[in-house]
Design a protein around this motif. Structure first.
Motif, short mmCIF file in Angstrom:
data_model
loop_
_atom_site.label_atom_id
_atom_site.label_comp_id
_atom_site.label_asym_id
_atom_site.label_seq_id
_atom_site.Cartn_x
_atom_site.Cartn_y
_atom_site.Cartn_z
N ALA A 260 13.00 -30.67 22.81
CA ALA A 260 12.95 -29.47 23.66
C ALA A 260 14.15 -28.58 23.38
O ALA A 260 14.01 -27.35 23.32
CB ALA A 260 12.88 -29.86 25.13
N ALA A 261 15.32 -29.17 23.19
CA ALA A 261 16.52 -28.39 22.87
C ALA A 261 16.37 -27.68 21.52
O ALA A 261 16.93 -26.61 21.31
CB ALA A 261 17.76 -29.30 22.86
N ALA A 262 15.57 -28.28 20.62
CA ALA A 262 15.28 -27.66 19.33
C ALA A 262 14.10 -26.70 19.42
O ALA A 262 13.63 -26.18 18.41
CB ALA A 262 15.00 -28.74 18.28
N LYS A 263 13.59 -26.50 20.63
CA LYS A 263 12.47 -25.59 20.92
C LYS A 263 11.16 -26.02 20.26
O LYS A 263 10.36 -25.20 19.82
CB LYS A 263 12.83 -24.16 20.55
CG LYS A 263 14.00 -23.61 21.36
CD LYS A 263 14.25 -22.16 21.08
CE LYS A 263 15.33 -21.52 21.89
NZ LYS A 263 16.30 -22.24 22.58
N ARG B 286 12.35 -36.66 23.71
CA ARG B 286 11.64 -35.45 24.14
C ARG B 286 12.63 -34.33 24.48
O ARG B 286 12.42 -33.16 24.11
CB ARG B 286 10.74 -35.75 25.33
CG ARG B 286 10.00 -34.53 25.87
CD ARG B 286 9.13 -34.89 27.06
NE ARG B 286 7.94 -35.60 26.64
CZ ARG B 286 6.78 -35.01 26.30
NH1 ARG B 286 6.68 -33.70 26.32
NH2 ARG B 286 5.76 -35.74 25.95
N GLU B 287 13.69 -34.68 25.15
CA GLU B 287 14.70 -33.69 25.54
C GLU B 287 15.39 -33.09 24.32
O GLU B 287 15.67 -31.89 24.28
CB GLU B 287 15.72 -34.32 26.49
CG GLU B 287 15.16 -34.67 27.86
CD GLU B 287 14.29 -35.93 27.90
OE1 GLU B 287 13.52 -36.09 28.85
OE2 GLU B 287 14.35 -36.75 26.94
N LYS B 288 15.66 -33.92 23.32
CA LYS B 288 16.29 -33.41 22.10
C LYS B 288 15.36 -32.45 21.36
O LYS B 288 15.80 -31.44 20.83
CB LYS B 288 16.71 -34.56 21.19
CG LYS B 288 17.87 -35.35 21.76
CD LYS B 288 18.21 -36.51 20.86
CE LYS B 288 19.30 -37.37 21.48
NZ LYS B 288 19.51 -38.60 20.74
N LEU C 245 13.51 -34.85 14.46
CA LEU C 245 14.44 -33.74 14.30
C LEU C 245 14.77 -33.50 12.83
O LEU C 245 14.87 -32.35 12.39
CB LEU C 245 15.72 -33.99 15.10
CG LEU C 245 15.58 -33.83 16.61
CD1 LEU C 245 16.82 -34.37 17.32
CD2 LEU C 245 15.33 -32.38 16.99
#
Length: 181
Positions: free
Chosen positions: A165-168, A161-163, A133
């Motif tokens: 994904a939240a950052a696209k 992975r989810e973090k 990130l």
């Protein structure tokens, strides 16, 4: 999962309680010491990314460099190191992040990418997502686009992975481990 994933995963050594109690360190050096397995890893990534028309591969200090440099060479694109703070000699942008077991900061040269560049971000491992990130933040701050983050080892239980994904930012993980492995 790619057919090579299980072969590659078997080459990764788990060192329990390192660098501190409760952390299972995933050591990629046995894979790197095996020429045919290291070739499989780079070939797998080349085949995945050769048609994406990338401008650069950015890799996170230091194990990401080991994967990112030969991949950039094979793809015929530039290689950009995302360094630990204080390691780059020119004008930089910086981003701080939390690790699974501490804090750190990474930086990029301000002239690392042209505006609009399509960048693949590489690291050896995805745990909580902090390092990647921070790299994404720096790349985007310079006007480039992270098309995907790729890692050799994904620790899926830690939510990285989810973090991302939240950052696209999509993630490609070669091998997944859970804490009990």
């Amino acid at each position: 999962m790619h057919p090579y994933s299980q072969d590659l995963k078997q080459q990764i050594r788990t060192v329990r309680d390192w660098p501190k109690t409760g952390v299972n360190f995933r050591d990629i050096t046995p894979l790197l010491q095996n020429p045919s397995q290291f070739r499989k890893l780079i070939d797998l990534l080349v085949h995945r990314y050769q048609s994406m028309h990338l401008d650069a591969v950015a890799a996170v200090d230091a194990r990401g460099f080991i994967i990112g440099a030969p991949l950039a060479y094979a793809l015929g694109v530039s290689f950009v190191p995302v360094r630990k703070s204080g390691k780059l000699p020119f004008s930089t942008v910086k981003s701080a992040y939390n690790l699974e077991y501490g804090q750190a900061e990474v930086e990029l040269h301000t002239d690392a990418f042209a505006a609009g560049a399509k960048v693949l971000l590489i690291d050896d491992l995805l745990a909580t997502g902090g390092t990647l990130l921070a790299g994404i933040e720096l790349i985007q701050a310079l006007g480039a686009q992270v098309v995907e983050a790729a890692v050799l080892v994904e620790l899926s239980e830690l939510g990285g992975r989810e973090k991302l994904a939240a950052a696209k930012v999509p993630v490609f993980g070669v091998c997944a481990f859970n804490e009990s492995e």
